[in-house]
Design a protein around this motif. Structure first.
Motif, PDB file in Angstrom:
ATOM      1  N   UNK A 104      -5.045  -8.568  -9.784  1.00 55.35           N
ATOM      2  CA  UNK A 104      -4.987  -8.474 -11.227  1.00 55.35           C
ATOM      3  C   UNK A 104      -4.058  -7.421 -11.791  1.00 55.35           C
ATOM      4  N   UNK A 105      -3.452  -6.589 -10.936  1.00 52.94           N
ATOM      5  CA  UNK A 105      -2.505  -5.596 -11.427  1.00 52.94           C
ATOM      6  C   UNK A 105      -1.220  -6.281 -11.887  1.00 52.94           C
ATOM      7  N   UNK A 106      -0.521  -5.631 -12.811  1.00 55.95           N
ATOM      8  CA  UNK A 106       0.778  -6.131 -13.254  1.00 55.95           C
ATOM      9  C   UNK A 106       1.927  -5.323 -12.662  1.00 55.95           C
ATOM     10  N   UNK A 107       1.605  -4.283 -11.907  1.00 57.15           N
ATOM     11  CA  UNK A 107       2.670  -3.473 -11.328  1.00 57.15           C
ATOM     12  C   UNK A 107       2.185  -2.625 -10.185  1.00 57.15           C
ATOM     13  N   UNK A 108       3.145  -2.158  -9.396  1.00 56.86           N
ATOM     14  CA  UNK A 108       2.849  -1.317  -8.238  1.00 56.86           C
ATOM     15  C   UNK A 108       3.949  -0.270  -8.120  1.00 56.86           C
ATOM     16  N   UNK A 109       3.563   1.005  -8.150  1.00 59.99           N
ATOM     17  CA  UNK A 109       4.514   2.105  -8.077  1.00 59.99           C
ATOM     18  C   UNK A 109       4.120   3.033  -6.938  1.00 59.99           C
ATOM     19  N   UNK A 110       5.089   3.394  -6.112  1.00 59.20           N
ATOM     20  CA  UNK A 110       4.825   4.342  -5.041  1.00 59.20           C
ATOM     21  C   UNK A 110       4.717   5.753  -5.611  1.00 59.20           C
ATOM     22  N   UNK A 111       3.730   6.514  -5.149  1.00 56.49           N
ATOM     23  CA  UNK A 111       3.641   7.914  -5.544  1.00 56.49           C
ATOM     24  C   UNK A 111       4.908   8.636  -5.068  1.00 56.49           C
ATOM     25  N   UNK A 112       5.406   9.509  -5.885  1.00 52.97           N
ATOM     26  CA  UNK A 112       6.655  10.182  -5.566  1.00 52.97           C
ATOM     27  C   UNK A 112       7.846   9.551  -6.249  1.00 52.97           C
TER      28      UNK A 112
END
Length: 219
Positions: A104-112
């Motif tokens: 259900x997420x609309x995005x994925x961002x790596x920490x950093x």
């Protein structure tokens, strides 16, 4: 302190790493059109805060105490399908981004990731668009066309919890430690391990551990 604008988008930050959680909250608060309505480190509090605070977006980490971020996303989206969600995680997007989107997420961002990427991803998801890195977008496009060479078919058959257990074993954790991390019984962790072994066609405990360690190292 400047007065809050009534048109600010409200963001709930869910992350069990206090340094990142507080840093992300401060970063968001610097933006005139964004505000943080709450922060928490666990899924149960997150669900309560979604109900009471009515955020416009929830930022979720994969690793949380008890129920993991993927399971939290599924629950949130089932109860609040209109709520937008974005994942910030240290886990490799090649392993988890597709699962996060399915949950259900609309995005994925790596920490950093750089500040401009973080804020850009938040605004993009708030607008109802999908945010992924360029390389991940290309990978998912290839998967949709040609299948998933990066994730072998047996791995794709693992549940989100089983993939999490496999990774934790691959990072050298014992069944007892994994049980404590995930708030499960040791027996449940062992059942997960047996099911993973069966799905991946692994015979002995040693073969399982070698596979888990090698998989973590390669990803």
């Amino acid at each position: 302190m400047a007065a809050k604008r009534t048109d600010q988008k409200r963001i709930l930050v869910v992350d069990d790493h206090p340094v990142f959680r507080d840093g992300l909250a401060r970063l968001i608060e610097q933006e005139g059109d964004l505000s943080v309505c709450g922060t928490t480190d666990n899924a149960s509090d997150a669900m309560r805060m979604v109900e009471t605070m009515k955020p416009d977006l929830v930022s979720v980490d994969i690793s949380l105490t008890g129920k993991n971020g993927i399971e939290l996303l599924k629950t949130v989206k089932a109860m609040h399908p209109e709520l937008k969600a974005l994942v910030f995680s240290m886990h490799d997007e090649a392993l988890y981004a597709e699962r996060a989107l399915r949950a259900g997420a609309l995005g994925y961002v790596m920490k950093g990731a750089p500040v401009e990427v973080v804020i850009g991803a938040i605004r993009r998801v708030l607008a109802g668009d999908i945010y992924l890195s360029e390389s991940m977008s290309d990978s998912l496009l290839k998967i949709s066309i040609n299948g998933a060479p990066g994730l072998a078919s047996p791995l794709r058959s693992l549940s989100d919890r089983q993939l999490e257990v496999l990774e934790l074993f691959g990072r050298g954790n014992s069944s007892k430690v994994i049980a404590e991390k995930l708030k499960l019984s040791v027996k449940t962790v062992e059942v997960h391990r047996q099911n993973i072994k069966q799905k991946l066609g692994l015979g002995s405990a040693l073969e399982f551990m070698r596979y888990a360690v090698r998989w973590v190292e390669q990803n």
